[in-house]
Scaffold this motif. Sequence first.
Motif, PDB file in Angstrom:
ATOM      1  N   HIS A   3      53.872 -11.843  -7.785  1.00 17.40           N
ATOM      2  CA  HIS A   3      53.285 -12.006  -6.616  1.00 17.40           C
ATOM      3  C   HIS A   3      53.810 -12.375  -5.756  1.00 17.40           C
ATOM      4  O   HIS A   3      54.214 -13.635  -4.995  1.00 17.40           O
ATOM      5  N   CYS A  19      37.591 -11.058   1.723  1.00 16.87           N
ATOM      6  CA  CYS A  19      38.654 -11.038   1.865  1.00 16.87           C
ATOM      7  C   CYS A  19      39.081 -12.701   2.899  1.00 16.87           C
ATOM      8  O   CYS A  19      39.309 -13.506   2.769  1.00 16.87           O
ATOM      9  N   GLY A  65      46.502 -14.936  -3.715  1.00 19.52           N
ATOM     10  CA  GLY A  65      45.300 -14.077  -5.120  1.00 19.52           C
ATOM     11  C   GLY A  65      44.112 -13.725  -5.100  1.00 19.52           C
ATOM     12  O   GLY A  65      43.815 -13.139  -5.498  1.00 19.52           O
ATOM     13  N   VAL A  66      43.121 -14.742  -4.161  1.00 25.21           N
ATOM     14  CA  VAL A  66      41.512 -15.027  -4.141  1.00 25.21           C
ATOM     15  C   VAL A  66      41.214 -13.745  -3.412  1.00 25.21           C
ATOM     16  O   VAL A  66      40.212 -12.842  -3.752  1.00 25.21           O
ATOM     17  N   GLU A  69      41.472 -10.743  -5.262  1.00 26.48           N
ATOM     18  CA  GLU A  69      40.270 -10.567  -6.822  1.00 26.48           C
ATOM     19  C   GLU A  69      38.936 -10.848  -6.404  1.00 26.48           C
ATOM     20  O   GLU A  69      38.085 -10.149  -6.626  1.00 26.48           O
ATOM     21  N   GLN A  70      38.720 -11.177  -4.892  1.00 22.94           N
ATOM     22  CA  GLN A  70      37.507 -11.112  -4.568  1.00 22.94           C
ATOM     23  C   GLN A  70      37.201  -9.106  -3.876  1.00 22.94           C
ATOM     24  O   GLN A  70      35.766  -9.369  -3.229  1.00 22.94           O
ATOM     25  N   ASP A  74      38.520  -2.582  -4.126  1.00 22.76           N
ATOM     26  CA  ASP A  74      40.416  -3.361  -4.769  1.00 22.76           C
ATOM     27  C   ASP A  74      41.239  -2.183  -3.246  1.00 22.76           C
ATOM     28  O   ASP A  74      41.998  -1.819  -4.072  1.00 22.76           O
ATOM     29  N   GLU A  77      46.292  -5.312  -2.600  1.00 16.94           N
ATOM     30  CA  GLU A  77      46.546  -5.672  -4.651  1.00 16.94           C
ATOM     31  C   GLU A  77      48.476  -5.898  -3.653  1.00 16.94           C
ATOM     32  O   GLU A  77      48.788  -6.145  -2.937  1.00 16.94           O
TER      33      GLU A  77
END
Length: 104
Positions: A3, A19, A65-66, A69-70, A74, A77
């Motif tokens: 991460h 985002c 990382g929300v 994920e949301q 995509d 990344e």
Amino acid sequence: MIHGSIALIEDACTSCMICARECPTWCITLTSHMEQMVPAPGARPRTHNVLDTFTIDWALCMYCGVCIEQCPTDALEWAGAHVAPASSLAELAHGREQLGGGGA
């Protein structure tokens, strides 16, 4: 996956702003404008969002990382590298060029 920083896949971004809205620290800002698409003959004209700016302020980001994920398309990344230190807070706001999305 490490991460580290977050990369933008600009071609996948639809400027939906999910985002930015879901980010707990509000470190993401983006702007866009609407353009009309010319569809096939006989079809109705349609509009779509075009990304103008996309910025992540690493001074505010908590690397949760929300946003990744949301994102429904995509377009974000994990990138393996960590964000490099900077001599000022302004240098920690990375735009499309630094996020791997290129420029327009």
